[in-house]
Design an enzyme around this catalytic site. Structure first.
Site, short mmCIF file in Angstrom:
data_model
loop_
_atom_site.label_atom_id
_atom_site.label_comp_id
_atom_site.label_asym_id
_atom_site.label_seq_id
_atom_site.Cartn_x
_atom_site.Cartn_y
_atom_site.Cartn_z
N GLU A 52 -9.48 -8.13 -3.00
CA GLU A 52 -9.09 -8.92 -3.84
C GLU A 52 -9.70 -10.64 -3.65
O GLU A 52 -9.88 -11.58 -4.22
CB GLU A 52 -7.71 -8.46 -5.00
CG GLU A 52 -7.83 -7.26 -5.80
CD GLU A 52 -7.57 -7.02 -6.64
OE1 GLU A 52 -5.63 -8.08 -6.78
OE2 GLU A 52 -6.43 -6.38 -7.49
N ASP B 35 -7.91 11.67 -2.59
CA ASP B 35 -7.80 10.10 -2.13
C ASP B 35 -6.60 11.21 -0.45
O ASP B 35 -6.08 12.05 -0.80
CB ASP B 35 -6.57 9.41 -2.87
CG ASP B 35 -4.99 9.98 -3.08
OD1 ASP B 35 -4.00 10.50 -2.29
OD2 ASP B 35 -4.52 9.04 -4.19
N ALA C 170 2.63 0.46 6.47
CA ALA C 170 1.17 1.35 6.08
C ALA C 170 0.85 0.78 7.64
O ALA C 170 0.89 0.37 8.39
CB ALA C 170 1.04 1.11 4.75
N GLN D 186 -0.85 -2.36 7.48
CA GLN D 186 -1.26 -3.17 7.28
C GLN D 186 -1.12 -4.59 8.11
O GLN D 186 -2.04 -5.19 8.23
CB GLN D 186 -0.10 -4.15 5.72
CG GLN D 186 -0.15 -3.29 4.63
CD GLN D 186 0.82 -3.96 3.60
OE1 GLN D 186 2.01 -3.91 4.94
NE2 GLN D 186 1.29 -3.08 3.03
N SER E 205 -5.19 -5.60 -2.53
CA SER E 205 -4.86 -7.06 -1.79
C SER E 205 -5.83 -7.97 -1.74
O SER E 205 -7.07 -8.89 -1.42
CB SER E 205 -3.55 -7.69 -2.29
OG SER E 205 -3.01 -7.26 -3.03
N HIS F 231 -2.63 3.83 -5.52
CA HIS F 231 -3.98 4.45 -5.35
C HIS F 231 -4.98 5.06 -5.75
O HIS F 231 -5.77 5.30 -6.19
CB HIS F 231 -3.13 5.93 -4.79
CG HIS F 231 -1.80 5.99 -2.95
ND1 HIS F 231 -2.65 5.22 -1.79
CD2 HIS F 231 -0.80 5.87 -3.18
CE1 HIS F 231 -1.44 5.52 -1.30
NE2 HIS F 231 -0.60 5.73 -1.93
#
Length: 478
Positions: free
Chosen positions: A377, A116, A392, A394, A374, A18
């Site tokens: 990135e 957030d 989560a 993902q 990620s 976060h």
């Protein structure tokens, strides 16, 4: 009268997942848009050294102001076994007095407050100050749509989501398979589900949402959030701003560490990078299968290894032992593995410089847990992926990467449901490094990289969107 320099305060909940995008967003607002930004970073007693290093780096190398706020002690309020979402939300709620004190003691109060999604309750401070408040969603637009629509689904769906036969319909968006729902939706009788629904409602009470994505990456979900009558009414007709990709930039350096020096010696596009993020762990059995799969593939690899947890297909967030022990990775890798793979592999304990690795020319692919940081990135480095979701949102990200964007391959069965065997690991790794599918994915991800660069460049879609956000903020405080 509009202020000479807009002062934005951003509240960040604990955890590098976060905090990093909050710091990067703040830095972009300062350096590209000449705003004054203060980040209020909540720190826990077990905050990792990586977080402290990150905070030190930003306060040393940027004009961003960072205030570290000790998290409230919630040990007497929340059960020790409470899930991460519940712990985070309660922690942020109980830390509101300290956040309030920090904001009120500033030399000049902020004109805008951003938080957030775990820090929504800090908006009460914005209401006390009479300033606009915005939600910063560090995930995708597709996740944002599912998140905001969850209170509606709660009234429509009977039973557990994972037991449904039909996909969940999100107005204007790609539907969501029941097995891909975010973790807090898995068990409706768990307290975390109620916390999640409250979060979803709170987000729609903001004056707008900033999402870490860009127009060309998710046109359908963004259009639905802005224009679909049903979904737009759910988010209370609030504006949606694309501010991404917000990801840690690659910064070449003369100083090289062990990993980069090892990569320098490998052929171009020959290495698979394996990492499950800052908090992901896999079971002992899964670690063994992954280990033997990498060896069977005969491909070069860099593997960031953390202590395993649980049995079977169990995966978790921040479980397992300490990241470093007397034997390092040798303590939980099978005997002989390091010796057998010494010429083709490098095992790194706990942490590695991910942006530098992903941008290295010898890297062919990334076996990733599909955390949104990620994921971005990898895309902005032009690296295709093996999608291995753990927790989560993902699973949602993995589906987008594999089925919609087609820049990732993934196991036939979700790793959270079944241990992925060594043969399948070897096949996916070989396919990504040597196969035609890997080459095709490389072409697609390079196009996404170019789109991402355009989005954040001057006059790009995200740059223009941030300018619109600033303009809207100024119009509210004049």
């Amino acid at each position: 009268m509009a202020p000479k320099q807009l002062h934005v305060a951003i509240v960040a909940s604990p955890g590098i997942g976060h905090l990093l995008p909050v710091l990067l967003l703040g830095n972009r607002l300062v350096t590209h848009h000449n705003l004054r930004v203060t980040v209020l970073s909540v720190i826990t007693t077990d905050t990792s050294s990586a977080v402290y290093d990150l905070l030190t780096s930003f306060t040393t190398n940027t004009t961003l102001s960072v205030i570290r706020i000790p998290a409230a002690n919630i040990s007497s309020i929340v059960h020790p076994d409470a899930k991460v979402v519940t712990r985070l939300c309660v922690m942020m709620r109980e830390t509101i007095p300290a956040i309030r004190e920090s904001i009120w003691s500033m030399d000049s109060h902020p004109h805008v407050l951003i938080a957030d999604i775990f820090s929504n309750e800090s908006w009460v401070i914005a209401e006390e100050l009479g300033i606009p408040k915005y939600a910063f969603v560090t995930g995708s637009a597709w996740f944002t749509a599912l998140f905001a629509y969850s209170p509606v689904l709660d009234k429509q769906v009977v039973g557990q989501y994972v037991d449904l036969d039909e996909a969940l319909e999100i107005p204007g968006c790609k539907s969501v398979r029941p097995e891909d729902v975010v973790d807090p939706m898995l068990y409706r009788d768990d307290e975390t589900y109620g916390v999640y629904l409250a979060q979803a409602i709170d987000v729609t009470l903001a004056d707008g949402m900033l999402i870490n994505t860009w127009e060309d990456l998710e046109p359908q979900s963004l259009d639905a959030l802005r224009n679909n009558p049903i979904l737009r009414s759910v988010v209370k007709h609030k504006p949606v701003y694309t501010v991404g990709p917000i990801s840690k930039p690659y910064e070449p350096t003369v100083l090289k560490n062990e990993v980069i020096e090892w990569l320098d010696k490998q052929p171009k596009r020959s290495v698979i990078y394996v990492s499950f993020g800052s908090g992901g762990t896999i079971s002992v059995e899964q670690m063994n299968e992954l280990m033997f799969g990498l060896e069977m593939s005969r491909q070069r690899f860099v593997w960031v290894v953390r202590p395993p947890s649980g049995k079977g297909s169990d995966s978790s967030f921040f479980k397992g032992g300490q990241p470093s022990g007397p034997d390092g990775p040798c303590g939980y890798l099978s005997e002989g593995f390091l010796a057998r793979t010494v010429k083709v592999g490098l095992v790194v304990p706990s942490w590695a410089p991910q942006p530098e690795i992903l941008n290295h020319p010898s890297v062919a692919g990334f076996l990733t847990h599909c955390g949104w940081n990620s994921t971005l990135e990898s895309i902005t480095s032009g690296v295709p992926m093996i999608a291995w979701p753990l927790y989560a949102e993902q699973k949602l990200n993995a589906t987008m990467l594999a089925e919609e964007l087609k820049v990732a391959v993934r196991p036939e069965v979700l790793p959270t449901k079944k241990v992925v065997g060594r043969e399948e690991v070897a096949r996916m790794v070989t396919d990504l490094v040597e196969g035609e599918n890997g080459k095709a994915m490389k072409v697609k991800v390079m196009r996404l990289k170019e789109d991402a660069e355009k989005a954040i460049s001057e006059n790009g879609s995200s740059y223009i969107s941030i300018c619109k956000f600033i303009e809207d903020c100024l119009s509210q405080i004049q």
